[in-house]
Design an enzyme around this catalytic site. Structure first.
Site, PDB file in Angstrom:
ATOM      1  N   ASP A  70       0.871  -1.161   0.000  1.00 41.98           N
ATOM      2  CA  ASP A  70       0.000   0.000   0.000  1.00 41.98           C
ATOM      3  C   ASP A  70       0.910   1.213   0.000  1.00 41.98           C
ATOM      4  O   ASP A  70       1.905   1.262   0.736  1.00 41.98           O
ATOM      5  CB  ASP A  70      -0.939   0.018   1.205  1.00 41.98           C
ATOM      6  CG  ASP A  70      -2.138   0.933   0.935  1.00 41.98           C
ATOM      7  OD1 ASP A  70      -2.582   0.998  -0.227  1.00 41.98           O
ATOM      8  OD2 ASP A  70      -2.617   1.601   1.864  1.00 41.98           O
ATOM      9  N   PHE A 151       3.053   5.958 -13.303  1.00 41.18           N
ATOM     10  CA  PHE A 151       1.602   6.012 -13.115  1.00 41.18           C
ATOM     11  C   PHE A 151       1.295   6.932 -11.931  1.00 41.18           C
ATOM     12  O   PHE A 151       2.197   7.486 -11.311  1.00 41.18           O
ATOM     13  CB  PHE A 151       1.028   4.603 -12.875  1.00 41.18           C
ATOM     14  CG  PHE A 151       1.489   3.954 -11.602  1.00 41.18           C
ATOM     15  CD1 PHE A 151       2.735   3.357 -11.516  1.00 41.18           C
ATOM     16  CD2 PHE A 151       0.668   3.934 -10.479  1.00 41.18           C
ATOM     17  CE1 PHE A 151       3.168   2.762 -10.336  1.00 41.18           C
ATOM     18  CE2 PHE A 151       1.088   3.334  -9.287  1.00 41.18           C
ATOM     19  CZ  PHE A 151       2.343   2.757  -9.228  1.00 41.18           C
ATOM     20  N   GLY A 152       0.003   7.035 -11.624  1.00 43.08           N
ATOM     21  CA  GLY A 152      -0.421   7.784 -10.444  1.00 43.08           C
ATOM     22  C   GLY A 152       0.105   9.216 -10.440  1.00 43.08           C
ATOM     23  O   GLY A 152      -0.051   9.955 -11.419  1.00 43.08           O
TER      24      GLY A 152
HETATM   25  P1  ITT Z   1      -3.654  -2.080  -5.460  1.00 35.45           P
HETATM   26  O1  ITT Z   1      -4.262  -1.662  -4.155  1.00 35.45           O
HETATM   27  O2  ITT Z   1      -4.525  -2.997  -6.248  1.00 35.45           O
HETATM   28  O3  ITT Z   1      -2.242  -2.586  -5.326  1.00 35.45           O
HETATM   29  P2  ITT Z   1      -3.816   0.767  -6.075  1.00 35.45           P
HETATM   30  O4  ITT Z   1      -3.636   1.529  -7.354  1.00 35.45           O
HETATM   31  O5  ITT Z   1      -5.100   0.944  -5.335  1.00 35.45           O
HETATM   32  O6  ITT Z   1      -3.521  -0.766  -6.394  1.00 35.45           O
HETATM   33  P3  ITT Z   1      -2.361   1.789  -3.729  1.00 35.45           P
HETATM   34  O7  ITT Z   1      -3.605   1.804  -2.963  1.00 35.45           O
HETATM   35  O8  ITT Z   1      -1.146   1.199  -3.109  1.00 35.45           O
HETATM   36  O9  ITT Z   1      -2.568   1.093  -5.168  1.00 35.45           O
HETATM   37  O10 ITT Z   1      -1.890   3.227  -4.198  1.00 35.45           O
HETATM   38  C1  ITT Z   1      -2.672   4.347  -4.009  1.00 35.45           C
HETATM   39  C2  ITT Z   1      -2.440   5.313  -5.133  1.00 35.45           C
HETATM   40  O11 ITT Z   1      -1.196   5.956  -4.924  1.00 35.45           O
HETATM   41  C3  ITT Z   1      -2.364   4.726  -6.534  1.00 35.45           C
HETATM   42  O12 ITT Z   1      -3.626   4.550  -7.109  1.00 35.45           O
HETATM   43  C4  ITT Z   1      -1.569   5.807  -7.255  1.00 35.45           C
HETATM   44  O13 ITT Z   1      -2.409   6.874  -7.606  1.00 35.45           O
HETATM   45  C5  ITT Z   1      -0.631   6.268  -6.162  1.00 35.45           C
HETATM   46  N1  ITT Z   1       0.670   5.587  -6.286  1.00 35.45           N
HETATM   47  C6  ITT Z   1       1.037   4.400  -5.744  1.00 35.45           C
HETATM   48  N2  ITT Z   1       2.293   4.094  -6.093  1.00 35.45           N
HETATM   49  C7  ITT Z   1       2.727   5.110  -6.874  1.00 35.45           C
HETATM   50  C8  ITT Z   1       3.921   5.382  -7.563  1.00 35.45           C
HETATM   51  O14 ITT Z   1       4.945   4.546  -7.528  1.00 35.45           O
HETATM   52  N3  ITT Z   1       4.005   6.506  -8.260  1.00 35.45           N
HETATM   53  C9  ITT Z   1       2.978   7.386  -8.325  1.00 35.45           C
HETATM   54  N4  ITT Z   1       1.804   7.205  -7.729  1.00 35.45           N
HETATM   55  C10 ITT Z   1       1.674   6.065  -7.000  1.00 35.45           C
END
Ligand code: ITT
Length: 193
Positions: A70, A151-152
């Site tokens: 997470d 991403f993200g």
């Molecule tokens: P899972 O729970 O299925 O693993 P998720 O996308 O919901 O996938 P998280 O809850 O861990 O993943 O992450 C929360 C958000 O934080 C994710 O949707 C991204 O927007 C951001 N995030 C996570 N890791 C990142 C990264 O390496 N670089 C940029 N943003 C990231």
């Protein structure tokens, strides 16, 4: 012989990053490969609890060694927001563009741009023992999303010591210093001892 591990994520980008990080000694399976197609609940209020919740869900279904991560973006001037709410900061649709826009809006006129990504990995071995690992990287938030890798929030995060965002850097460079890269390295060290 390769060691089998299930990575409890529905995020394809994470899967690709972690596959690159684990190397050839590990055979990584995704959720689909162990028959889990539903979204895993993430209802806790801390990264630790959410990571454990996801790993426990998978362990209960498949009974095999697995891990979940997470991750949160923690912005100093926003008292650690979006933090554990990073995925759904701008709404339930998990829209990265809208999430970044909200961050940019909230930081308008704010001089302090310090932020960090923090990842918690929960690993459960085949006997059900749980171990947690954490990794973080510090940097700053910029106003104009830049770059197409990753991403993200990657397009608005510039890690300390760099002038480019995570989304402009090749995956290997991001992995070499990122929150997830550091947490995965701790997991690999643990698995290799
Ligand atoms: P899972 O729970 O299925 O693993 P998720 O996308 O919901 O996938 P998280 O809850 O861990 O993943 O992450 C929360 C958000 O934080 C994710 O949707 C991204 O927007 C951001 N995030 C996570 N890791 C990142 C990264 O390496 N670089 C940029 N943003 C990231």
């Amino acid at each position: 012989m390769k060691r089998s591990l299930v990575f409890a994520t529905g995020n394809q980008h994470k899967l690709e990053e972690v596959q690159g990080l684990l190397g050839k000694d590990f055979a990584l399976s995704c959720l689909r490969e162990v028959g889990i197609t539903e979204e895993i609940p993430e209802t806790a209020l801390t990264l630790h609890e959410n990571a454990l919740q996801k790993a426990q869900y998978v362990f209960e279904k498949c009974g095999c060694a697995c891990f979940a991560d997470d991750t949160g973006l923690e912005i100093e001037a926003l008292n650690g927001e979006p933090g554990v709410f990073s995925a759904r900061y701008a709404g339930s649709q998990k829209d990265s563009v809208a999430n970044m826009q909200l961050v940019i809006e909230k930081l308008q006129g704010v001089a302090n741009r310090k932020a960090q990504f923090r990842t918690v990995i929960a690993y459960i071995d085949a006997a059900g023992n749980e171990t947690l690992f954490e990794g973080k990287v510090e940097g700053k938030i910029i106003d104009t999303p830049t770059g197409v890798q990753g991403f993200g929030y990657d397009p608005i995060f510039v890690p300390d010591g760099y002038v480019k965002t995570f989304a402009e850097l090749p995956m290997e460079v991001k992995n070499s210093m990122s929150h997830r890269g550091r947490a995965i390295q701790k997991l690999v060290d643990f698995l290799n001892t």
